[in-house]
Scaffold this motif. Structure first.
Motif, PDB file in Angstrom:
ATOM      1  N   ARG A 202      11.648   0.143  14.567  1.00 54.05           N
ATOM      2  CA  ARG A 202      10.354   1.129  14.197  1.00 54.05           C
ATOM      3  C   ARG A 202       9.649   0.506  12.928  1.00 54.05           C
ATOM      4  O   ARG A 202       8.368   0.699  12.765  1.00 54.05           O
ATOM      5  N   LEU A 203      10.198   0.460  11.818  1.00 51.10           N
ATOM      6  CA  LEU A 203       9.417  -0.466  10.750  1.00 51.10           C
ATOM      7  C   LEU A 203       8.608  -1.685  10.781  1.00 51.10           C
ATOM      8  O   LEU A 203       7.784  -1.854  10.401  1.00 51.10           O
ATOM      9  N   ALA A 204       9.490  -2.563  11.706  1.00 53.21           N
ATOM     10  CA  ALA A 204       8.604  -3.741  11.938  1.00 53.21           C
ATOM     11  C   ALA A 204       7.405  -3.433  12.690  1.00 53.21           C
ATOM     12  O   ALA A 204       6.570  -4.419  12.736  1.00 53.21           O
ATOM     13  N   GLU A 205       7.499  -2.492  13.765  1.00 52.68           N
ATOM     14  CA  GLU A 205       6.113  -2.000  14.625  1.00 52.68           C
ATOM     15  C   GLU A 205       5.271  -1.357  13.805  1.00 52.68           C
ATOM     16  O   GLU A 205       4.150  -1.185  14.349  1.00 52.68           O
ATOM     17  N   ALA A 206       5.512  -0.962  12.452  1.00 52.35           N
ATOM     18  CA  ALA A 206       4.572  -0.085  11.822  1.00 52.35           C
ATOM     19  C   ALA A 206       3.397  -0.889  11.063  1.00 52.35           C
ATOM     20  O   ALA A 206       3.602  -2.223  11.112  1.00 52.35           O
ATOM     21  N   ALA A 207       2.522  -0.433  10.479  1.00 54.52           N
ATOM     22  CA  ALA A 207       1.416  -1.127   9.712  1.00 54.52           C
ATOM     23  C   ALA A 207       2.209  -1.723   8.337  1.00 54.52           C
ATOM     24  O   ALA A 207       2.092  -1.095   7.353  1.00 54.52           O
ATOM     25  N   VAL A 208       2.720  -2.684   8.424  1.00 46.82           N
ATOM     26  CA  VAL A 208       3.594  -3.170   7.432  1.00 46.82           C
ATOM     27  C   VAL A 208       2.621  -3.686   6.072  1.00 46.82           C
ATOM     28  O   VAL A 208       3.231  -3.463   4.979  1.00 46.82           O
ATOM     29  N   GLY A 209       1.467  -3.966   6.290  1.00 48.98           N
ATOM     30  CA  GLY A 209       0.512  -4.065   5.108  1.00 48.98           C
ATOM     31  C   GLY A 209       0.659  -2.846   4.429  1.00 48.98           C
ATOM     32  O   GLY A 209       0.500  -2.801   3.089  1.00 48.98           O
ATOM     33  N   ALA A 210       0.166  -1.870   4.960  1.00 47.44           N
ATOM     34  CA  ALA A 210      -0.111  -0.239   4.412  1.00 47.44           C
ATOM     35  C   ALA A 210       1.530  -0.106   3.848  1.00 47.44           C
ATOM     36  O   ALA A 210       1.425   0.669   2.717  1.00 47.44           O
ATOM     37  N   LEU A 211       2.523  -0.287   4.428  1.00 46.30           N
ATOM     38  CA  LEU A 211       3.825   0.077   4.112  1.00 46.30           C
ATOM     39  C   LEU A 211       4.079  -0.652   2.566  1.00 46.30           C
ATOM     40  O   LEU A 211       4.598  -0.064   1.637  1.00 46.30           O
ATOM     41  N   GLY A 212       3.639  -1.702   2.670  1.00 42.01           N
ATOM     42  CA  GLY A 212       3.891  -2.848   1.398  1.00 42.01           C
ATOM     43  C   GLY A 212       3.296  -2.101   0.149  1.00 42.01           C
ATOM     44  O   GLY A 212       3.657  -2.106  -0.866  1.00 42.01           O
ATOM     45  N   ALA A 213       2.094  -1.664   0.509  1.00 46.78           N
ATOM     46  CA  ALA A 213       1.020  -1.150  -0.462  1.00 46.78           C
ATOM     47  C   ALA A 213       1.822   0.150  -1.057  1.00 46.78           C
ATOM     48  O   ALA A 213       1.650   0.530  -2.088  1.00 46.78           O
ATOM     49  N   ALA A 214       2.087   0.864  -0.036  1.00 48.86           N
ATOM     50  CA  ALA A 214       2.712   2.333  -0.484  1.00 48.86           C
ATOM     51  C   ALA A 214       3.972   1.989  -1.515  1.00 48.86           C
ATOM     52  O   ALA A 214       4.335   2.816  -2.253  1.00 48.86           O
ATOM     53  N   ARG A 215       4.804   1.140  -1.000  1.00 45.63           N
ATOM     54  CA  ARG A 215       5.792   0.510  -1.725  1.00 45.63           C
ATOM     55  C   ARG A 215       5.617   0.300  -3.216  1.00 45.63           C
ATOM     56  O   ARG A 215       6.392   0.909  -4.196  1.00 45.63           O
ATOM     57  N   ALA A 216       4.517  -0.426  -3.496  1.00 45.34           N
ATOM     58  CA  ALA A 216       3.956  -0.784  -4.876  1.00 45.34           C
ATOM     59  C   ALA A 216       3.525   0.606  -5.249  1.00 45.34           C
ATOM     60  O   ALA A 216       3.993   0.755  -6.532  1.00 45.34           O
ATOM     61  N   LEU A 217       2.969   1.624  -4.545  1.00 44.37           N
ATOM     62  CA  LEU A 217       2.478   2.671  -5.271  1.00 44.37           C
ATOM     63  C   LEU A 217       3.789   3.641  -5.998  1.00 44.37           C
ATOM     64  O   LEU A 217       3.638   4.044  -6.891  1.00 44.37           O
ATOM     65  N   LEU A 218       4.719   3.631  -4.938  1.00 45.24           N
ATOM     66  CA  LEU A 218       5.834   4.460  -5.357  1.00 45.24           C
ATOM     67  C   LEU A 218       6.635   3.847  -6.611  1.00 45.24           C
ATOM     68  O   LEU A 218       7.276   4.712  -7.343  1.00 45.24           O
ATOM     69  N   ARG A 219       6.811   2.560  -6.623  1.00 43.36           N
ATOM     70  CA  ARG A 219       7.473   1.849  -7.631  1.00 43.36           C
ATOM     71  C   ARG A 219       6.734   2.034  -8.866  1.00 43.36           C
ATOM     72  O   ARG A 219       7.454   2.310 -10.015  1.00 43.36           O
ATOM     73  N   GLN A 220       5.618   2.241  -8.993  1.00 43.49           N
ATOM     74  CA  GLN A 220       4.688   2.459 -10.022  1.00 43.49           C
ATOM     75  C   GLN A 220       4.583   3.730 -10.547  1.00 43.49           C
ATOM     76  O   GLN A 220       4.506   4.169 -11.797  1.00 43.49           O
ATOM     77  N   SER A 221       4.747   4.613  -9.760  1.00 40.30           N
ATOM     78  CA  SER A 221       4.437   6.364  -9.984  1.00 40.30           C
ATOM     79  C   SER A 221       5.176   6.828 -11.053  1.00 40.30           C
ATOM     80  O   SER A 221       4.426   7.602 -11.727  1.00 40.30           O
ATOM     81  N   LEU A 222       6.534   6.360 -11.409  1.00 41.34           N
ATOM     82  CA  LEU A 222       7.112   6.984 -12.477  1.00 41.34           C
ATOM     83  C   LEU A 222       6.997   6.333 -13.677  1.00 41.34           C
ATOM     84  O   LEU A 222       7.568   6.666 -14.743  1.00 41.34           O
TER      85      LEU A 222
END
Length: 264
Positions: A202-222
């Motif tokens: 499911r993750l591999a079939e998702a919009a991985v570019g967008a997921l990668g950018a979301a990962r970065a946002l979450l990591r920076q958020s705190l």
């Protein structure tokens, strides 16, 4: 060495990289060879565009027993130098896994202690076998946490609970780990692999570019103010809106069909 004797097994199939700790006779304890291979694998995972999702798990009864304590003993009076090299090499891998622009799934197949706990909680999604449990373990050896434990735990479970876990060395069973947010979900041991495979696809079939950018946002958020984070969100959503993934996602939405993000 034969693949079966490698300290870490690595395979890429259909965009899914499977990273398997492979020292079951030692509880998958981390030695220098394992740390170095993990660093090499993390570079491949970070840079190989064909990899869309990374899955980390272990072989045998344990997920990871932490650092190789026998190795610490053999280093005699130079344990500090050994720990500097071992932790530093492991951290090279963990930094790349954390910053790569693709999701990471961890399947905790058994008990995790010390740096093994750090590895276990470092994924975006963490599925945990019901037989697993978690122990910080450092205090009993007169050591302090590594592997990012002091960074991840307060963010996942709160400072007060992280203090208890690290300072008292109390064992956290799988059900409690889910309840306090250390892991995403606990599943029966016999279905962990099946559930993990389905989620990896499911993750591999998702919009991985967008997921990668979301990962970065979450990591920076705190680590930033609301205003700064809002600006980062504007920049990220603007970049994603210009990417082929967004065009495919919008087309699929209006055409009432599943999106094919792997084809863009």
């Amino acid at each position: 060495m034969p693949v079966s004797e490698a300290p870490v097994l690595f395979d890429v199939t259909d965009g899914i990289a499977r990273v398997t700790l492979n020292r079951p006779e030692a509880g998958n304890a981390i030695d220098l060879a394992m740390a170095r291979v993990l660093a090499e694998i993390s570079i491949r995972c970070e840079t190989d565009a064909k990899i869309r999702c990374v899955v980390l798990t272990g072989t045998g009864r344990l997920f990871c027993a932490g650092g190789n304590v026998a190795l610490f003993k053999s280093s005699g009076d130079h344990v500090d130098a050994l720990l500097s090299e071992l932790a530093g090499t492991l951290h090279m891998a963990l930094t790349r896994f954390a910053r790569m622009a693709k999701p990471m799934l961890v399947l905790v197949n058994g008990p995790a202690a010390g740096a093994g706990l750090s590895l276990a909680i470092g994924g975006d999604v963490v599925l945990c076998a019901s037989s697993a449990h978690f122990t910080a373990a450092y205090g009993s050896l007169g050591l302090t946490p590594d592997g990012g434990m002091s960074w991840w735990l307060p963010r996942l479970v709160g400072l007060r609970k992280a203090q208890e876990i690290i300072l008292t060395n109390r064992r956290i069973k799988a059900g409690e780990a889910e309840a306090i947010g250390m892991v995403t979900r606990t599943v029966d041991d016999e279905v962990l692999a099946v559930e993990g495979d389905a989620l990896a696809v499911r993750l591999a079939e998702a919009a991985v570019g967008a997921l990668g950018a979301a990962r970065a946002l979450l990591r920076q958020s705190l680590e930033t103010s609301l205003e700064a984070q809002l600006e980062r969100e504007v920049a990220a959503i603007t970049r994603s809106g210009a990417a082929p993934e967004c065009r495919e996602g919008l087309a699929a939405y209006f055409e009432k069909r599943p999106a094919n993000f792997k084809g863009v």
